[in-house]
Design a protein around this motif. Sequence first.
Motif, PDB file in Angstrom:
ATOM      1  N   LYS A  66      -8.761  16.175   3.248  1.00  0.00           N
ATOM      2  CA  LYS A  66      -8.008  16.674   4.402  1.00  0.00           C
ATOM      3  C   LYS A  66      -6.623  16.023   4.468  1.00  0.00           C
ATOM      4  O   LYS A  66      -6.450  14.846   4.132  1.00  0.00           O
ATOM      5  CB  LYS A  66      -8.764  16.387   5.699  1.00  0.00           C
ATOM      6  CG  LYS A  66     -10.212  16.911   5.723  1.00  0.00           C
ATOM      7  CD  LYS A  66     -10.273  18.422   5.717  1.00  0.00           C
ATOM      8  CE  LYS A  66     -11.710  18.932   5.721  1.00  0.00           C
ATOM      9  NZ  LYS A  66     -12.424  18.693   6.981  1.00  0.00           N
ATOM     10  N   VAL A  67      -5.642  16.791   4.921  1.00  0.00           N
ATOM     11  CA  VAL A  67      -4.292  16.274   5.145  1.00  0.00           C
ATOM     12  C   VAL A  67      -4.194  15.798   6.587  1.00  0.00           C
ATOM     13  O   VAL A  67      -4.473  16.559   7.525  1.00  0.00           O
ATOM     14  CB  VAL A  67      -3.234  17.361   4.870  1.00  0.00           C
ATOM     15  CG1 VAL A  67      -1.835  16.842   5.224  1.00  0.00           C
ATOM     16  CG2 VAL A  67      -3.292  17.805   3.418  1.00  0.00           C
ATOM     17  N   LEU A  68      -3.805  14.548   6.769  1.00  0.00           N
ATOM     18  CA  LEU A  68      -3.722  13.945   8.098  1.00  0.00           C
ATOM     19  C   LEU A  68      -2.265  13.659   8.442  1.00  0.00           C
ATOM     20  O   LEU A  68      -1.553  13.015   7.669  1.00  0.00           O
ATOM     21  CB  LEU A  68      -4.541  12.658   8.155  1.00  0.00           C
ATOM     22  CG  LEU A  68      -6.017  12.790   7.758  1.00  0.00           C
ATOM     23  CD1 LEU A  68      -6.683  11.430   7.758  1.00  0.00           C
ATOM     24  CD2 LEU A  68      -6.738  13.748   8.689  1.00  0.00           C
ATOM     25  N   ILE A  69      -1.840  14.118   9.611  1.00  0.00           N
ATOM     26  CA  ILE A  69      -0.453  13.976  10.051  1.00  0.00           C
ATOM     27  C   ILE A  69      -0.440  13.240  11.387  1.00  0.00           C
ATOM     28  O   ILE A  69      -1.170  13.601  12.307  1.00  0.00           O
ATOM     29  CB  ILE A  69       0.202  15.360  10.225  1.00  0.00           C
ATOM     30  CG1 ILE A  69       0.072  16.174   8.929  1.00  0.00           C
ATOM     31  CG2 ILE A  69       1.659  15.231  10.649  1.00  0.00           C
ATOM     32  CD1 ILE A  69       0.288  17.657   9.123  1.00  0.00           C
ATOM     33  N   GLU A  70       0.376  12.210  11.491  1.00  0.00           N
ATOM     34  CA  GLU A  70       0.470  11.461  12.741  1.00  0.00           C
ATOM     35  C   GLU A  70       1.231  12.266  13.789  1.00  0.00           C
ATOM     36  O   GLU A  70       2.288  12.824  13.516  1.00  0.00           O
ATOM     37  CB  GLU A  70       1.172  10.127  12.519  1.00  0.00           C
ATOM     38  CG  GLU A  70       0.406   9.170  11.617  1.00  0.00           C
ATOM     39  CD  GLU A  70       1.124   7.847  11.475  1.00  0.00           C
ATOM     40  OE1 GLU A  70       1.609   7.333  12.502  1.00  0.00           O
ATOM     41  OE2 GLU A  70       1.225   7.340  10.338  1.00  0.00           O
ATOM     42  N   ALA A  71       0.679  12.309  14.989  1.00  0.00           N
ATOM     43  CA  ALA A  71       1.359  12.978  16.090  1.00  0.00           C
ATOM     44  C   ALA A  71       2.615  12.204  16.467  1.00  0.00           C
ATOM     45  O   ALA A  71       2.665  10.981  16.350  1.00  0.00           O
ATOM     46  CB  ALA A  71       0.429  13.106  17.288  1.00  0.00           C
ATOM     47  N   PRO A  72       3.662  12.894  16.937  1.00  0.00           N
ATOM     48  CA  PRO A  72       4.936  12.231  17.244  1.00  0.00           C
ATOM     49  C   PRO A  72       4.898  11.460  18.561  1.00  0.00           C
ATOM     50  O   PRO A  72       4.369  11.932  19.565  1.00  0.00           O
ATOM     51  CB  PRO A  72       5.921  13.401  17.319  1.00  0.00           C
ATOM     52  CG  PRO A  72       5.083  14.575  17.698  1.00  0.00           C
ATOM     53  CD  PRO A  72       3.736  14.357  17.076  1.00  0.00           C
ATOM     54  N   THR A  73       5.491  10.281  18.525  1.00  0.00           N
ATOM     55  CA  THR A  73       5.619   9.464  19.728  1.00  0.00           C
ATOM     56  C   THR A  73       7.066   9.384  20.210  1.00  0.00           C
ATOM     57  O   THR A  73       7.337   8.738  21.214  1.00  0.00           O
ATOM     58  CB  THR A  73       5.123   8.030  19.470  1.00  0.00           C
ATOM     59  OG1 THR A  73       5.877   7.465  18.387  1.00  0.00           O
ATOM     60  CG2 THR A  73       3.651   8.016  19.105  1.00  0.00           C
TER      61      THR A  73
END
Length: 373
Positions: free
Chosen positions: A289-296
């Motif tokens: 799976k490709v995991l992307i950090e949500a923007p802060t």
Amino acid sequence: MATPLTVSYDYDRQDAQGATCTAHAWAKVPPALDAETKAQVRARIKEQLKAHNAVLVAHYYVDGDIQDLAQETGGCVSDSLEMARFGRDHPAQTLIVAGVKFMGESAKILSPEKRVLMPDLDATCSLDLGCPADDFTAFCDAHPDRKVVVYANTSAAVKARADWMVTSSCALAIVEHLKAQGEKILWAPDRHLGRYIEKQTGADMLMWNGACIVHDEFKALELDLLRKEHPKAKILVHPESPESVVAQADVVGSTSQLLKAVVEMDAPEFIVATDNGILHRMRQMAPSKVLIEAPTAGNSATCKSCAHCPWMAMNALQGILDCLEQGTGEITVPEDIRAKAHGCIDRMLNFVARNPSAIAKPAQGFVPNIGAA
């Protein structure tokens, strides 16, 4: 309904030099070890765990090397609910808790006969700091008609004033249970999690005004833009996040529930809105799976996604070794506080044991006008 108490968070207060608690926390994060030193420290920790009849319990948000070591040595890598259960039930007489201080206190509350050690006793939590026991007690005393329900991210003294402790994995089920009994609730400390539970259950809840410095920083506008860049991605959100972020989620849940979603959902990509420490375990359990950090933060920020707790980052392999070799970082809880706090934690654990299906699945389908995910 009474107005929630507003507090001045300790982590926002500056000292004479203009530094905040978070600045001090980042300053105490140990430097990374080189490969040879890391291997030596890991080997010594394994030896010391056996010599001291000790077990390592680690949260998903700590460094990946610590998570791996806990698993390799028969310990536990989990959310705060499972950490509490594991420490109580494991036969080891010494618990090494890699996380933040309230987790060590919870372990000591449930296992007073055991020695509980932490890599750094200064590793705390903004929710804990933002809910001082004396102020909270006064708040509770002003509303004696309400059941006091506190999140795990609180001090032993705050738990001692509570009727129930909950974690994000069981909070909905417990509040629904209390509502069915006709109870009104005084909730602390995370206002976002409290608002989410209130919305889902319809319970009468009076909120303390606290927030997690990590989850509070996720940005709805930036998340929406990121979602458009990755239309096949599912959005995973921890309910400590702001309502505008939760509203975009395909899955809302605790750390363990978000991990379960990554493993089981049929999607190629996931945007993850929780502490980025969990990505280590997600990648291990769902390597395809490709995991992307949500923007802060917005486009002008130097760090687009900075979702990591500085106090969790203070946990390090060398600190664990110091615990074992020098006995540093011991957690103590006064017996009068421990005995009172034990009741609210034990009540939660007993409820979960009787109702395992209540926390079995993450919540899905809260995206407006979309329906079930």
